[in-house]
Design a protein around this motif. Structure first.
Motif, PDB file in Angstrom:
ATOM      1  N   UNK A  14      57.174  18.134  71.420  1.00  0.00           N
ATOM      2  CA  UNK A  14      55.867  17.654  70.954  1.00  0.00           C
ATOM      3  C   UNK A  14      55.747  17.690  69.430  1.00  0.00           C
ATOM      4  N   UNK A  15      56.833  18.033  68.742  1.00  0.00           N
ATOM      5  CA  UNK A  15      56.765  18.209  67.282  1.00  0.00           C
ATOM      6  C   UNK A  15      57.307  16.968  66.566  1.00  0.00           C
ATOM      7  N   UNK A 196      46.753  14.181  65.105  1.00  0.00           N
ATOM      8  CA  UNK A 196      46.543  15.272  66.059  1.00  0.00           C
ATOM      9  C   UNK A 196      45.746  16.383  65.348  1.00  0.00           C
ATOM     10  N   UNK A 197      45.029  17.215  66.095  1.00  0.00           N
ATOM     11  CA  UNK A 197      44.322  18.331  65.445  1.00  0.00           C
ATOM     12  C   UNK A 197      45.275  19.433  64.966  1.00  0.00           C
ATOM     13  N   UNK A 198      46.563  19.306  65.309  1.00  0.00           N
ATOM     14  CA  UNK A 198      47.510  20.396  65.013  1.00  0.00           C
ATOM     15  C   UNK A 198      48.511  19.922  63.959  1.00  0.00           C
ATOM     16  N   UNK A 293      50.756  26.728  75.575  1.00  0.00           N
ATOM     17  CA  UNK A 293      49.779  25.852  74.922  1.00  0.00           C
ATOM     18  C   UNK A 293      49.888  24.402  75.416  1.00  0.00           C
ATOM     19  N   UNK A 294      49.610  24.155  76.697  1.00  0.00           N
ATOM     20  CA  UNK A 294      49.796  22.791  77.230  1.00  0.00           C
ATOM     21  C   UNK A 294      48.936  21.743  76.515  1.00  0.00           C
ATOM     22  N   UNK A 298      50.298  18.411  74.649  1.00  0.00           N
ATOM     23  CA  UNK A 298      49.824  17.064  74.992  1.00  0.00           C
ATOM     24  C   UNK A 298      49.451  16.268  73.738  1.00  0.00           C
ATOM     25  N   UNK A 299      48.763  16.936  72.808  1.00  0.00           N
ATOM     26  CA  UNK A 299      48.302  16.238  71.585  1.00  0.00           C
ATOM     27  C   UNK A 299      49.402  16.126  70.533  1.00  0.00           C
TER      28      UNK A 299
END
Ligand code: GDD
Length: 401
Positions: A14-15, A196-198, A293-294, A298-299
């Protein structure tokens, strides 16, 4: 500000790690849009940057720096930002912290800025964190441990107390206020581009000048950065099976995190904090291990690396200090559960070479660079209430409560 969209992105689970982006204009004016149509360049006008800065805290770790440098750094931070200064300067025989408070109080009056300060070793701060079960940041004397990362994490807890959505870190030993101003705007531009928020925005210095033979040499990479980046890229290449050089900001002290990402990361002590952020993000969100941290998976998590226009002029702290910083970075990569055996061996050899001049005893690096738990394990309201009531060194300026 005008900068290019990421031209290339390396992906791991996801990165997304974006390749270094270039700035074309530090200030691209007030109006929106372009004179001609552009699909490769992103433009931020004053208001867009300013809106993001309103939600941002800038955390400044300080330990025994020249007050003139701290003053310059403060003058470079845009007024919208909350400034959080976490000091670990000596309190005796001369109370350096009190001198810093005096400087900040006086400057703050003229700047009309929102500033908070605290001493990292304030006994009440240690007591509060102990009571709230946040032991991983504490020394055996019950106070917060010495170390730059420890100061930064205290800063994160305080930024969260003031409901900030973004946090940026700026060292207090910078000689050029204009460069500091650019770093903060780079943080805002990165967050403005995030999908993304992250997200994590890391500054890549265009030059880190050194004086050699009485003249300025505009070198790009220091030895520590070069070796750290090479090894972080080796970690990534080993995992994906494709060689890459995408990581250029392994040691970047000037970097920023969105609060939702900052809250869920573990941090590594002292100067190992910056490279460890990569390691922790790979371990948590790289799809290599089961994740707690699913929603974040996802995000997705985005890492931006943005090259400055200003060169980076800071205090030179000498060779031994650089060796310590390099050892911290290498140990952090070697300690990762994602690090394959062959790379671990190579890292251990590199560390042994660094340690040649030191003692030959085997070092327990996990002990030397302890890991600090995520700040989302600290109840925010209790922390804020206790800090306001009990911490003597917690000083607030600019009308802050
Ligand atoms: N609060 C606090 N506590 N601050 C500290 C401590 C501490 O124990 N130790 C150092 N600092 C502050 C310094 O005063 C400075 O503002 C900042 O942290 C960076 O420390 P330096 O000792 O000046 O580090 P450096 O300039 O050699 O290295 C910096 O740049 C590297 C990349 O080139 C650091 O930011 C490194 O972490 C970074 O990798």
């Amino acid at each position: 500000m005008k900068l290019d969209f990421p031209r290339y992105t390396e992906r791991l689970g996801a990165v997304s790690i974006h390749a270094v982006q270039r700035i074309y204009e530090l200030d691209s004016g007030k109006s929106k849009g372009f004179l001609s149509s552009h699909q490769t360049i992103k433009k931020f006008d004053y208001d867009e940057i300013s809106n993001i800065l309103h939600d941002m805290a800038i955390i400044i770790p300080v330990k025994e720096e020249k007050l003139k440098l701290l003053e310059g750094v403060l003058s470079g931070i845009p007024n919208e930002c909350l400034v959080v200064i976490v000091s670990n300067s000596p309190r005796s025989p001369v109370d350096r912290f009190e001198m810093e408070v005096g400087t900040v109080r006086q400057l703050g009056r003229f700047m009309d800025k929102r500033l908070v300060m605290i001493h990292q070793r304030d006994p009440a701060l240690g007591d509060i964190l102990k009571k709230l079960g946040y032991d991983s940041i504490l020394a055996s004397d019950g106070k917060v441990r010495n170390g730059k990362a420890e100061g930064m994490v205290v800063g994160l807890l305080i930024a969260r107390m003031y409901q900030k959505d973004y946090v940026g870190f700026i060292d207090s030993d910078n000689y050029v206020p204009g460069a500091v101003n650019e770093y903060v705007k780079i943080f805002a531009a990165g967050f403005g581009m995030a999908t993304t928020p992250y997200s994590n925005v890391r500054v890549s210095w265009v030059f880190k000048p050194k004086v050699r033979n009485n003249s300025l040499q505009f070198s790009k990479w220091g030895r520590v950065s070069e070796i750290t980046n090479k090894n972080l890229n080796a970690l990534l290449s080993n995992i994906t099976g494709f060689e890459t050089e995408v990581i250029k900001t392994g040691n970047s002290g000037e970097h920023a995190l969105s609060m939702p990402l900052a809250e869920s990361l573990h941090y590594s002590s002292g100067y190992s904090i910056e490279p460890y952020e990569f390691v922790d993000v790979f371990e948590k969100f790289g799809g290599l291990f089961a994740s707690q941290y699913p929603k974040m998976i996802e995000k997705g998590v985005e890492i931006f690396q943005i090259e400055t226009r200003n060169p980076h002029f800071h205090e030179d702290k000498g060779r031994a200090h650089l060796n310590d910083m390099l050892e911290a970075a290498l140990a952090t990569i070697a300690g990762s559960k994602a690090c394959p055996a062959e790379l671990k061996e190579s890292l251990e050899e590199q560390m042994a070479q660094l340690a040649e001049t030191k003692s030959h005893r085997k070092t327990d690096y996990r002990k030397k660079y302890p890991i600090i738990e995520p700040i989302n394990t600290v109840p925010g309201d209790d922390f804020a209430k206790e800090l306001r009531e009990k911490a003597e060194t917690f000083s607030r300026f600019g009308g802050l409560r």
